[in-house]
Design an enzyme around this catalytic site. Structure first.
Site, PDB file in Angstrom:
ATOM      1  N   ASN A 119       0.888  -1.163   0.000  1.00  0.00           N
ATOM      2  CA  ASN A 119       0.000   0.000   0.000  1.00  0.00           C
ATOM      3  C   ASN A 119       0.928   1.215   0.000  1.00  0.00           C
ATOM      4  O   ASN A 119       1.289   1.742   1.038  1.00  0.00           O
ATOM      5  CB  ASN A 119      -0.877  -0.058   1.255  1.00  0.00           C
ATOM      6  CG  ASN A 119      -1.871   1.085   1.340  1.00  0.00           C
ATOM      7  OD1 ASN A 119      -1.860   1.983   0.496  1.00  0.00           O
ATOM      8  ND2 ASN A 119      -2.708   1.056   2.354  1.00  0.00           N
ATOM      9  N   ARG A 164      -1.664  -1.369  -4.340  1.00  0.00           N
ATOM     10  CA  ARG A 164      -2.662  -0.304  -4.407  1.00  0.00           C
ATOM     11  C   ARG A 164      -2.221   0.637  -5.522  1.00  0.00           C
ATOM     12  O   ARG A 164      -1.142   1.233  -5.452  1.00  0.00           O
ATOM     13  CB  ARG A 164      -2.692   0.446  -3.083  1.00  0.00           C
ATOM     14  CG  ARG A 164      -3.604   1.636  -3.102  1.00  0.00           C
ATOM     15  CD  ARG A 164      -3.459   2.411  -1.822  1.00  0.00           C
ATOM     16  NE  ARG A 164      -4.423   3.498  -1.772  1.00  0.00           N
ATOM     17  CZ  ARG A 164      -4.524   4.335  -0.754  1.00  0.00           C
ATOM     18  NH1 ARG A 164      -3.746   4.196   0.288  1.00  0.00           N
ATOM     19  NH2 ARG A 164      -5.403   5.295  -0.763  1.00  0.00           N
ATOM     20  N   HIS A 174      -9.663   6.178  -2.155  1.00  0.00           N
ATOM     21  CA  HIS A 174      -9.802   5.473  -0.864  1.00  0.00           C
ATOM     22  C   HIS A 174     -10.830   4.344  -0.940  1.00  0.00           C
ATOM     23  O   HIS A 174     -11.525   4.070   0.037  1.00  0.00           O
ATOM     24  CB  HIS A 174     -10.265   6.438   0.249  1.00  0.00           C
ATOM     25  CG  HIS A 174      -9.191   7.342   0.739  1.00  0.00           C
ATOM     26  ND1 HIS A 174      -9.416   8.667   0.987  1.00  0.00           N
ATOM     27  CD2 HIS A 174      -7.905   7.118   1.048  1.00  0.00           C
ATOM     28  CE1 HIS A 174      -8.305   9.232   1.424  1.00  0.00           C
ATOM     29  NE2 HIS A 174      -7.369   8.299   1.451  1.00  0.00           N
ATOM     30  N   ARG A 182      -3.519  19.374   1.901  1.00  0.00           N
ATOM     31  CA  ARG A 182      -4.260  19.704   0.674  1.00  0.00           C
ATOM     32  C   ARG A 182      -5.411  20.645   0.994  1.00  0.00           C
ATOM     33  O   ARG A 182      -6.064  20.497   2.023  1.00  0.00           O
ATOM     34  CB  ARG A 182      -4.857  18.441   0.048  1.00  0.00           C
ATOM     35  CG  ARG A 182      -3.861  17.572  -0.636  1.00  0.00           C
ATOM     36  CD  ARG A 182      -4.577  16.457  -1.379  1.00  0.00           C
ATOM     37  NE  ARG A 182      -3.609  15.516  -1.898  1.00  0.00           N
ATOM     38  CZ  ARG A 182      -3.767  14.197  -1.861  1.00  0.00           C
ATOM     39  NH1 ARG A 182      -4.849  13.668  -1.332  1.00  0.00           N
ATOM     40  NH2 ARG A 182      -2.853  13.410  -2.358  1.00  0.00           N
ATOM     41  N   GLU A 225      -7.279  -1.316   4.925  1.00  0.00           N
ATOM     42  CA  GLU A 225      -7.155  -1.287   3.464  1.00  0.00           C
ATOM     43  C   GLU A 225      -6.381  -2.493   2.944  1.00  0.00           C
ATOM     44  O   GLU A 225      -6.682  -3.029   1.882  1.00  0.00           O
ATOM     45  CB  GLU A 225      -6.439   0.000   3.037  1.00  0.00           C
ATOM     46  CG  GLU A 225      -7.260   1.241   3.336  1.00  0.00           C
ATOM     47  CD  GLU A 225      -6.518   2.530   3.020  1.00  0.00           C
ATOM     48  OE1 GLU A 225      -5.409   2.716   3.556  1.00  0.00           O
ATOM     49  OE2 GLU A 225      -7.044   3.343   2.267  1.00  0.00           O
TER      50      GLU A 225
HETATM   51  P1  ADP Z   1      -4.141   8.202   5.761  1.00  0.00           P
HETATM   52  O1  ADP Z   1      -4.556   6.748   5.808  1.00  0.00           O
HETATM   53  O2  ADP Z   1      -5.206   9.094   5.218  1.00  0.00           O
HETATM   54  O3  ADP Z   1      -2.802   8.441   5.132  1.00  0.00           O
HETATM   55  P2  ADP Z   1      -3.867   7.994   8.678  1.00  0.00           P
HETATM   56  O4  ADP Z   1      -5.069   7.143   8.848  1.00  0.00           O
HETATM   57  O5  ADP Z   1      -2.531   7.371   8.886  1.00  0.00           O
HETATM   58  O6  ADP Z   1      -3.915   8.718   7.276  1.00  0.00           O
HETATM   59  O7  ADP Z   1      -4.036   9.271   9.671  1.00  0.00           O
HETATM   60  C1  ADP Z   1      -3.024  10.185   9.929  1.00  0.00           C
HETATM   61  C2  ADP Z   1      -3.609  11.360  10.698  1.00  0.00           C
HETATM   62  O8  ADP Z   1      -4.141  10.904  11.941  1.00  0.00           O
HETATM   63  C3  ADP Z   1      -2.580  12.437  11.037  1.00  0.00           C
HETATM   64  O9  ADP Z   1      -3.101  13.731  10.783  1.00  0.00           O
HETATM   65  C4  ADP Z   1      -2.397  12.280  12.540  1.00  0.00           C
HETATM   66  O10 ADP Z   1      -2.130  13.491  13.169  1.00  0.00           O
HETATM   67  C5  ADP Z   1      -3.766  11.791  12.965  1.00  0.00           C
HETATM   68  N1  ADP Z   1      -3.660  11.118  14.266  1.00  0.00           N
HETATM   69  C6  ADP Z   1      -2.989   9.983  14.546  1.00  0.00           C
HETATM   70  N2  ADP Z   1      -3.076   9.715  15.879  1.00  0.00           N
HETATM   71  C7  ADP Z   1      -3.809  10.715  16.445  1.00  0.00           C
HETATM   72  C8  ADP Z   1      -4.243  11.032  17.775  1.00  0.00           C
HETATM   73  N3  ADP Z   1      -3.934  10.256  18.799  1.00  0.00           N
HETATM   74  N4  ADP Z   1      -4.981  12.151  17.949  1.00  0.00           N
HETATM   75  C9  ADP Z   1      -5.279  12.958  16.922  1.00  0.00           C
HETATM   76  N5  ADP Z   1      -4.907  12.716  15.645  1.00  0.00           N
HETATM   77  C10 ADP Z   1      -4.187  11.618  15.392  1.00  0.00           C
END
Ligand code: ADP
Length: 381
Positions: free
Chosen positions: A7, A72, A161, A222, A365
């Protein structure tokens, strides 16, 4: 049957090896910035070698047990109906879609070519980010531009997504008593990237990301939606090329652009705790942009039975969930604070008398990609 799932985005990589006989995860690794993993990593082949080293160090200990690799791939234009086994023709078509997803498709291709070299003979399957959204009707995927541009260049909304939205939707339908027909669901993937999807009876009605993943709600770096006139104005004023404008929209905007501090939601929360005005502004705009999508999808579906929250921000932040739920009060959403404040796990966070059920479902995913690989290879595990 063991499947390696890659991924991968341009700079990050989540990979897993899953045993599909019982869907167990044998190896799991997330690398935020693969190019910083040791100075030796100069190209995708070397990055893949790191993955291989991990596999060899693991309990699998040899590569021959990997039966297939699932990738992916972000964009497929309108070429494919579903996941496909990769051959030269598929590679050419993914390449042709590169201008629709210039940040992602070339990187996806590079991983595929590296796997071809380092896993010779192992079947590879492309699983497309845009897949689940193919059920959208023209009224929901077309832009109000001259129709010839759709015909000529396939300019339309594709949505992204896929794996995340379909996974949480399937979990919802399987684990909660929703009406089997005419169920109206809104799935919210709120992580680094944000996409919101309206799903009615297993069909995506509409989704917030568009021809590219830039459209939609505000995200970490973004912008999401902006008046197109602003882009023309800025390009003229600053003498920006399309690539420079795209860079600003993709990597300098969103939470980062407004706060001036960070695109990471945790940093924004910390900024708010320290009473930083721009962090507070960014938080308000971020939550409001999600609220606006949810409300517009309620209007499009003429109702909603369940709202699903998933991905980093919504899985981990009770504050974000609460702020969002408060703005849905007129819908009849009532938050159960005790459930909301629990650590992440799948659960209902609305009260019993809430008019709309709100469920937190951690996304998976990689499992969806592995399932697609098995299905596309026609294998009975
Ligand atoms: P994606 O799959 O869209 O790339 P993720 O699911 O990995 O993203 O999410 C990353 C986001 O989650 C980041 O903005 C991070 O700051 C937020 N995040 C992760 N842990 C926490 C937490 N404990 N509290 C608030 N936000 C969080």
């Amino acid at each position: 049957m063991k499947i390696l799932v890659l991924n991968a985005w341009s700079s990050s990589l989540k990979y897993q090896v899953l045993d599909m006989t019982d869907q167990s995860v044998l190896i799991k690794w997330n690398v935020e910035k693969i190019w910083e993993k040791g100075s030796s990593v100069k190209n995708y082949k070397e990055a893949l070698q790191l993955v291989i080293d991990e596999i060899l160090r693991s309990k699998l200990s040899h590569l021959s047990s990997i039966s297939a690799i699932g990738h992916r791939v972000v964009h497929w234009g309108e070429y494919f109906e579903d996941a496909v086994i990769i051959d030269d023709d598929v590679i050419a078509k993914i390449e042709q879609c590169s201008d629709l997803a210039p940040l992602h498709n070339p990187a996806n291709l590079a991983w595929i070519l590296a796997c071809k070299e380092l896993f010779p003979g192992v079947p590879q399957v492309a699983v497309f980010d845009t897949a689940f959204h193919q059920s959208m009707e023209p009224a929901h995927y077309l832009y109000a531009l001259p129709y010839k541009y759709y015909e000529q260049y396939k300019i339309r909304r594709y949505g992204f997504h896929w794996a995340s939205h379909q996974y949480v939707y399937e979990q919802l339908i399987t684990n909660y008593q929703l009406p089997m027909t005419n169920s109206k669901v809104i799935t919210c993937h709120v992580g680094n990237w944000v996409s919101i999807t309206a799903i009615q009876d297993w069909k995506v009605l509409e989704t917030s990301m568009g021809m590219t993943p830039m459209e939609g709600a505000m995200m970490g770096t973004r912008s999401g939606n902006v008046d197109p006139g602003v882009l023309m104005y800025l390009m003229n004023k600053e003498g920006l090329s399309p690539d420079q404008m795209e860079y600003i929209l993709n990597t300098e905007s969103g939470l980062l652009g407004v706060s001036g501090k960070s695109g990471d939601f945790r940093d924004i929360l910390e900024g708010c705790r320290l009473q930083d005005a721009r962090s507070k502004l960014a938080l308000e705009m971020y939550i409001d942009s999600i609220v606006k999508y949810i409300w517009s999808y309620v209007a499009l579906m003429n109702g909603v039975d369940a709202i699903v929250l998933t991905a980093g921000v919504m899985e981990w932040s009770a504050v974000a969930r609460k702020l969002l739920m408060e703005k849905l009060a007129w819908l009849g959403v009532k938050l159960d604070d005790t459930q909301n404040n629990l650590d992440t796990q799948e659960r209902v966070i609305s009260t019993k008398d809430s008019k709309v059920m709100v469920v937190v479902i951690p996304t998976d995913e990689e499992l969806m990609i592995a399932k697609s690989v098995v299905k596309s290879m026609g294998i009975d595990v």
